[in-house]
Motif scaffolding. Structure first.
Motif, mmCIF file in Angstrom:
data_model
loop_
_atom_site.group_PDB
_atom_site.id
_atom_site.type_symbol
_atom_site.label_atom_id
_atom_site.label_comp_id
_atom_site.label_asym_id
_atom_site.label_seq_id
_atom_site.Cartn_x
_atom_site.Cartn_y
_atom_site.Cartn_z
ATOM 1 N N MET A 1 2.160 13.793 -1.122
ATOM 2 C CA MET A 1 3.315 13.798 -1.996
ATOM 3 C C MET A 1 4.449 14.523 -1.278
ATOM 4 O O MET A 1 4.246 15.588 -0.702
ATOM 5 C CB MET A 1 2.991 14.510 -3.303
ATOM 6 N N THR A 2 5.635 13.913 -1.312
ATOM 7 C CA THR A 2 6.826 14.536 -0.756
ATOM 8 C C THR A 2 7.712 14.925 -1.926
ATOM 9 O O THR A 2 8.056 14.081 -2.759
ATOM 10 C CB THR A 2 7.559 13.570 0.194
ATOM 11 N N ILE A 3 8.048 16.200 -2.008
ATOM 12 C CA ILE A 3 8.772 16.734 -3.155
ATOM 13 C C ILE A 3 10.174 17.164 -2.737
ATOM 14 O O ILE A 3 10.341 17.919 -1.772
ATOM 15 C CB ILE A 3 8.024 17.944 -3.750
ATOM 16 N N ASN B 1 0.844 -1.178 0.000
ATOM 17 C CA ASN B 1 0.000 0.000 0.000
ATOM 18 C C ASN B 1 0.886 1.236 0.000
ATOM 19 O O ASN B 1 1.848 1.312 0.745
ATOM 20 C CB ASN B 1 -0.873 0.001 1.258
ATOM 21 N N ALA B 2 0.589 2.206 -0.831
ATOM 22 C CA ALA B 2 1.352 3.447 -0.875
ATOM 23 C C ALA B 2 0.404 4.605 -0.644
ATOM 24 O O ALA B 2 -0.463 4.861 -1.470
ATOM 25 C CB ALA B 2 2.056 3.593 -2.219
ATOM 26 N N ASP B 3 0.552 5.283 0.495
ATOM 27 C CA ASP B 3 -0.299 6.441 0.719
ATOM 28 C C ASP B 3 0.480 7.742 0.619
ATOM 29 O O ASP B 3 -0.067 8.820 0.756
ATOM 30 C CB ASP B 3 -1.045 6.347 2.047
ATOM 31 N N MET B 4 1.795 7.651 0.323
ATOM 32 C CA MET B 4 2.629 8.820 0.103
ATOM 33 C C MET B 4 3.651 8.477 -0.963
ATOM 34 O O MET B 4 4.194 7.379 -0.961
ATOM 35 C CB MET B 4 3.351 9.215 1.402
ATOM 36 N N ASN C 1 4.544 17.609 1.297
ATOM 37 C CA ASN C 1 5.714 17.713 2.160
ATOM 38 C C ASN C 1 6.906 18.031 1.262
ATOM 39 O O ASN C 1 6.895 17.699 0.081
ATOM 40 C CB ASN C 1 5.994 16.372 2.857
ATOM 41 N N PHE C 2 7.917 18.647 1.836
ATOM 42 C CA PHE C 2 9.129 18.958 1.089
ATOM 43 C C PHE C 2 10.326 18.391 1.835
ATOM 44 O O PHE C 2 10.294 18.270 3.047
ATOM 45 C CB PHE C 2 9.304 20.468 0.944
ATOM 46 N N TYR C 3 11.380 18.049 1.065
ATOM 47 C CA TYR C 3 12.610 17.627 1.723
ATOM 48 C C TYR C 3 13.824 18.224 1.040
ATOM 49 O O TYR C 3 13.776 18.660 -0.107
ATOM 50 C CB TYR C 3 12.724 16.105 1.820
ATOM 51 N N HIS C 4 14.898 18.250 1.789
ATOM 52 C CA HIS C 4 16.192 18.750 1.343
ATOM 53 C C HIS C 4 17.157 17.576 1.346
ATOM 54 O O HIS C 4 17.241 16.850 2.330
ATOM 55 C CB HIS C 4 16.674 19.842 2.311
ATOM 56 N N TYR C 5 17.881 17.387 0.256
ATOM 57 C CA TYR C 5 18.890 16.326 0.183
ATOM 58 C C TYR C 5 20.185 16.906 0.738
ATOM 59 O O TYR C 5 20.825 17.764 0.118
ATOM 60 C CB TYR C 5 19.055 15.864 -1.263
ATOM 61 N N ALA C 6 20.549 16.459 1.913
ATOM 62 C CA ALA C 6 21.684 17.027 2.643
ATOM 63 C C ALA C 6 23.025 16.585 2.059
ATOM 64 O O ALA C 6 23.202 15.432 1.683
ATOM 65 C CB ALA C 6 21.605 16.643 4.114
ATOM 66 N N GLN C 7 23.968 17.513 2.020
ATOM 67 C CA GLN C 7 25.331 17.256 1.563
ATOM 68 C C GLN C 7 26.367 17.623 2.623
ATOM 69 O O GLN C 7 27.543 17.355 2.454
ATOM 70 C CB GLN C 7 25.621 18.083 0.297
ATOM 71 N N PHE C 8 25.942 18.246 3.723
ATOM 72 C CA PHE C 8 26.871 18.807 4.698
ATOM 73 C C PHE C 8 27.701 17.744 5.408
ATOM 74 O O PHE C 8 27.294 16.595 5.540
ATOM 75 C CB PHE C 8 26.132 19.663 5.733
ATOM 76 N N THR C 9 28.889 18.189 5.836
ATOM 77 C CA THR C 9 29.768 17.332 6.640
ATOM 78 C C THR C 9 30.214 18.034 7.912
ATOM 79 O O THR C 9 30.880 17.427 8.745
ATOM 80 C CB THR C 9 31.017 16.896 5.840
#
Length: 122
Positions: free
Chosen positions: A69-71, A40-43, A99-107
């Protein structure tokens, strides 16, 4: 909320989501079929890679049980999803939660703060 607390919260969210999404393959948005053989996929999770979305495509997903939806909005301090506005507007007009997300690159902690500011700004 104070600005410094907002940035700390954003940095924490980036660290959390960066770890969650770093190795996570996203569900294909276009051509997705739902059946007893599929979980089942609700997102669903999309980025610019999936391209521009259509109201009909998202309505079909909604009719199949997708509720949100998460973008992918940003990555590092250098990338903003060029389809962010279109994907957001189409999801809104289809009645999906967004919803929104950020693809992290930080170290480092300093880089995390810069990425948090970048994400919030965009």
């Amino acid at each position: 909320m104070k600005k410094s607390n907002s940035l700390k919260l954003a940095a924490l969210a980036l660290a959390t989501f960066g770890a969650l999404f770093a190795g996570n393959a996203s569900l294909s948005v276009q051509g997705n079929t739902f059946s007893a053989n599929h979980p089942n996929a609700d997102m669903v999770d999309i980025s610019a890679y999936q391209g521009a979305q259509t109201n009909l495509g998202l309505q079909n997903m909604k009719d199949s049980g997708v509720q949100a939806m998460t973008i992918k909005a940003t990555e590092g301090t250098f990338y903003t999803n060029p389809l962010l506005g279109q994907q957001t507007a189409t999801a809104q007009s289809s009645g999906l939660s967004i919803n929104f997300y950020h693809y992290a690159q930080f170290t480092t902690k300093n880089q995390a703060k810069k990425e948090a500011k970048y994400f919030v700004k965009k």
